[in-house]
Write an enzyme that holds these catalytic residues in place. Structure first.
Site, PDB file in Angstrom:
ATOM      1  N   GLU A 182      32.604  46.738  38.825  1.00  0.00           N
ATOM      2  CA  GLU A 182      32.101  47.225  40.087  1.00  0.00           C
ATOM      3  C   GLU A 182      33.292  47.903  40.606  1.00  0.00           C
ATOM      4  O   GLU A 182      34.154  47.509  41.117  1.00  0.00           O
ATOM      5  CB  GLU A 182      31.726  46.161  41.064  1.00  0.00           C
TER       6      GLU A 182
ATOM      7  N   ASP B 265      33.914  41.939  39.841  1.00  0.00           N
ATOM      8  CA  ASP B 265      33.693  42.405  41.206  1.00  0.00           C
ATOM      9  C   ASP B 265      34.879  43.228  41.630  1.00  0.00           C
ATOM     10  O   ASP B 265      36.075  42.934  41.225  1.00  0.00           O
ATOM     11  CB  ASP B 265      33.661  41.187  41.932  1.00  0.00           C
TER      12      ASP B 265
END
Ligand SMILES: *[C@@H]1O[C@H](CO)[C@@H](O)[C@H](O)[C@H]1NC(C)=O
Ligand SMILES: [Ca+2]
Ligand SMILES: [Ca+2]
Length: 616
Positions: A317, A245
Site C-alpha cells: 500500500e 501497510d
C-alpha cells in the site's frame, strides 16, 4: 554440531508439517495451461477486504470478531471470492483502530484469540479460501513493550534504545525551550506535527501518524530482524499473503533535511492543523532504501514458505503516481511485491466522472505495468468514502463491472458487492481519530462513514450483532433490501450482478489475460474488449461497455471504434451476457448501434454463440 543437528531436525519437522497441512484446492480454482499464470491463486481470485470490527459480531458486544468471520466464510464460496484480506486484528489500544499495534504476534481480545485465528485459517483453507493479513511494519503503538522500554533511557545497555527514531533538539536552535526545537519540519499525512518531546529521554520521537504510533527505526538491524520474525510467525500459521501497510513511510532521510514548501499549496480556512500538502515530502517519505527492506522480507522470509501449492503473496500500500508505484513490482532477479495496490480510482469524484476520465486512469496504470506483470484494481477501502458516494449511486454497479472485468486482480471492500452506502455519523458518535482530532470539520476527515457494519439480513442491526448498540451505526437501508439475504433472492440486485461478474471472470478465458483493447472512449462511454489468448481463439470475446456520462441514453458504434483501434471482430451481432441492472441478460444486440442507459454497463459476448451454457 549439536546446533547443526538441531536445525536439521527443525527443518525436517517443519517440512513434515507442511506436507501434512498442505491443502487441496478445489478444482474451480485451478485452470490448466494458461499463459500469464492465471493458475496462480492471487491472479485468478478476487481479494475481498474485511474490516474485522464491522463484518460479523459473534458475542454480542457490538464489535465484529474472528469467530464472526469464521461463521460467514461460506458466503465467499457463494459469491466467488477466493481470498480474504483482514485489516489489522493484532493486540492494540485502538487509537487508530488496530493500526497502532502493541503486540504484532497476538490477537486483540476484542477479536478473539490465536486459537480463533487458527480456526479461521483452517476453515477457510478447507473451503479453498486464502487468508491475507495486514502487515503494519512502520510503527508500533506507544503501549508496545519495545517503546515502553525504549523510552526509559538512552543507555547503550538498553537493547531497545534505538528501536525508534529518537532525535535531539535541532542543532543550532536558539529557543530556551527544547520542545520548540523540533528536528525537522516533516508533516504527518494525518496533518499536524510528527515529533513529540519525551521528558524522560529529553529527546523527540518521530511518528508518521498519531503520537501514539511511534515509528520504528529501520536503521537498527535488530528492528529489521524483529519484523522479519513477525512475518515468519504468521507464515508458520499458514497465512497466504500480506498486504503491507503504508510502505513509503518506513524509512526517512538519514540527514534529517527539512521538506521544502509546496509551491502549489493553497491554504484552507477550515484547517486547524498544519496541512500535509503544504510541503513536498521528498525527505520524509519514499526514501529509496525502503525497497531493499521490502525485498528482504520476500527473499529472506516469504520465499522459504512459498513451496507450491502454498505460494505466499504480497501486495503493498502506497499512494503515488503509477510510474513510481510500479517500482514495487521489483525486478525479475529481485522481485518485490506481487503487485502494488492500484488506487487510480480513489481520487475520482462525481463531478469529474466520465468515460474519458476512467480511460485516462486505466490507461495510465496499464501503460506503466511492466511486461509480464499483473495489474490490479481497487474501487474502495477503509480510508475512502464508499464508491456510490464518490461517483454517485447510479454508477455503483458500473464500478463493480470495471473492478472485476478489467485485466488483473480485483479487490472488493466489504459491502461493495451489495451496493452498501456510507453512513452519516455525528461528531459525538465519531470513532476515527482523524475525525475526532478535527472537531471543526470532522465530516471531511472521518473515515467512519465507510466503516459501518456489514448488512446481512433484515434482522436487528442487519444481522451483524445482537448488541443494543453497535460500535458504529448500521445503515438504515438494510431494511429496504440492501442486505445479503434480500439481495440473494433478488435476481436484479447488485449482489446478483456481482456473482455473475465473478463467474464470467472465472469461467471465460477472455478474462484470464493481462491485456485488453479499447472500444469507444468518450465523455459518456468507457469501453474495452477482452479476448482469449490465440491458442484459445475458439472461446468468445467480450465487449464491456459502460455509460459513465450524464445523458439518459447513449448509442454507439462499437464495431467501427474497435476497428479504428486495430481490432476486427467476427460479427456485429452480440449477446448481452450480463447487464448491470440484470434486466437485459440474453438480449441480442447490434454492436453498430448499441444502446446504454445512464450508469449502465453491458458485458456483450461477440457472435451468436457466445452465451455461457450454464446459467449465470
Ligand atoms: C506478544 O504476545 C505473546 C502472547 O501473549 C507473548 O508471548 C509475547 O511475548 C508478546 N510479545 C511482546 C513483544 O510483548
Ligand atoms: Ca464481538
Ligand atoms: Ca518511518
Amino acid at each position: 554440531m549439536a546446533t547443526a543437528l538441531h536445525w536439521l531436525l527443525l527443518g525436517s519437522l517443519s517440512l513434515m508439517v507442511s506436507l501434512e497441512r498442505s491443502v487441496f484446492w478445489r478444482g474451480a480454482f485451478l485452470i490448466e495451461g494458461r499463459e500469464f499464470g492465471w493458475r496462480e491463486w492471487w491472479k485468478n481470485t478476487i481479494i475481498y477486504q474485511i474490516y474485522p470490527r464491522s463484518f460479523m459480531d459473534s458475542d454480542g458486544d457490538g464489535i465484529g470478531d474472528l469467530k464472526g468471520i469464521t461463521s460467514r466464510l461460506e458466503y465467499f464460496l457463494d459469491i466467488g471470492v477466493g481470498a480474504i484480506w483482514l485489516s489489522p486484528i493484532y493486540r492494540s489500544p485502538f487509537v487508530d483502530f488496530g493500526y497502532d499495534i502493541s503486540n504484532f504476534t497476538d490477537i486483540d481480545p476484542i477479536f478473539g484469540t490465536l486459537d480463533d485465528f487458527d480456526e479461521l485459517v483452517d476453515h477457510a483453507h478447507d473451503l479453498g479460501i486464502r487468508v491475507i493479513l495486514d502487515f503494519v511494519p512502520g510503527y508500533t503503538s506507544d503501549q508496545h513493550p519495545w517503546f515502553v522500554e525504549s523510552m526509559k533511557n538512552r543507555d547503550y545497555r538498553n537493547p531497545y534504545r534505538d528501536y525508534f527514531v529518537w532525535k535531539d533538539p535541532k542543532p543550532g536552535c536558539v529557543s530556551s525551550d527544547p520542545r520548540e526545537c523540533i528536528p525537522t519540519n516533516w508533516i504527518s499525512p494525518f496533518d499536524g506535527p510528527t515529533w513529540t518531546w519525551d521528558e524522560t529521554r529529553q529527546q523527540f520521537y518521530y511518528h508518521t501518524f498519531t503520537k501514539e504510533q511511534p515509528d520504528l527505526n529501520y536503521l537498527d538491524p535488530s528492528v529489521r530482524e524483529e519484523m522479519k520474525n513477525v512475518i515468519e510467525f504468521w507464515m508458520k500459521r499458514w497465512v497466504d499473503g500480506l498486504r503491507v501497510d503504508a510502505i513509503a513511510f518506513i524509512i526517512e532521510d538519514h540527514y534529517m533535511r527539512d521538506d521544502p514548501p509546496n509551491p502549489n499549496f493553497q491554504p484552507s480556512e477550515l484547517a486547524t492543523r498544519v496541512v500535509h500538502h503544504s510541503t513536498l515530502n521528498i525527505y520524509s517519505h519514499n526514501h529509496p532504501d525502503h525497497h531493499e527492506i521490502v525485498k528482504s522480507w520476500r527473499r529472506e522470509v516469504m520465499e522459504k514458505y512459498s513451496a507450491e501449492p502454498n505460494y505466499r503473496f504480497m501486495m503493498t500500500e502506497a499512494y503515488n503516481k503509477p510510474a513510481i508505484l510500479v517500482d514495487y513490482y521489483g525486478t525479475d532477479d529481485d522481485p518485490e511485491a506481487d503487485f502494488p495496490l492500484n488506487f487510480q480510482f480513489m481520487d475520482l469524484h462525481a463531478k469529474d466522472l466520465s468515460g474519458t476520465a476512467i480511460f485516462n486512469l486505466v490507461d495510465e496504470w496499464m501503460h506503466n505495468v511492466p511486461d509480464g506483470k499483473w495489474p490490479n484494481w481497487v474501487v474502495g477501502n477503509h480510508d475512502n468514502y464508499r464508491i456510490g458516494y464518490r461517483w454517485g449511486m447510479e454508477y455503483a454497479r458500473a464500478a463493480n463491472v470495471l473492478c472485476l472485468l478489467l485485466p488483473g486482480t480485483p479487490t472488493t471492500y466489504y459491502g461493495e458487492e451489495l451496493g452498501m452506502d456510507h453512513i452519516k455519523v455525528t461528531f459525538e458518535e465519531t470513532q476515527d481519530p482523524w475525525g475526532k482530532n478535527n472537531p471543526c470539520c470532522w465530516e471531511k476527515y472521518s473515515r467512519d462513514p465507510e466503516r459501518s457494519p456489514m448488512q446481512w439480513n433484515m434482522e436487528k442491526n442487519a444481522g451483524f450483532s445482537t448488541a443494543e448498540k453497535t460500535w458504529l451505526p448500521v445503515h438504515d437501508n438494510y431494511k429496504m433490501g440492501v442486505n445479503v439475504e434480500s439481495e440473494q433472492k433478488d435476481p436484479t440486485s447488485v449482489l446478483s450482478l456481482y456473482k455473475a461478474l465473478a463467474r464470467i471472470r472465472m469461467q471465460r478465458p477472455a478474462f484470464h489475460t493481462n491485456a485488453m483493447d479499447y472500444g469507444i472512449v468518450t465523455d459518456d462511454i468507457f469501453s474495452f474488449i477482452r479476448r482469449p489468448n490465440p491458442d484459445e481463439s475458439e472461446q468468445p470475446s467480450y465487449l464491456v461497455a459502460i455509460h459513465l456520462g450524464k445523458k439518459s441514453i447513449v448509442i454507439g458504434d462499437y464495431v467501427n471504434a474497435l476497428l479504428a483501434n486495430g481490432v476486427t471482430i467476427d460479427s456485429s451481432e452480440g449477446v448481452v451476457e450480463i447487464s448491470s441492472r440484470m434486466d437485459r441478460n440474453g438480449e441480442t444486440v447490434n454492436l453498430e448501434a448499441l444502446e446504454l442507459r445512464l450508469g449502465e454497463a453491458l458485458v456483450v459476448g461477440i457472435g451468436k454463440d457466445s452465451l455461457l451454457k450454464t446459467e449465470l
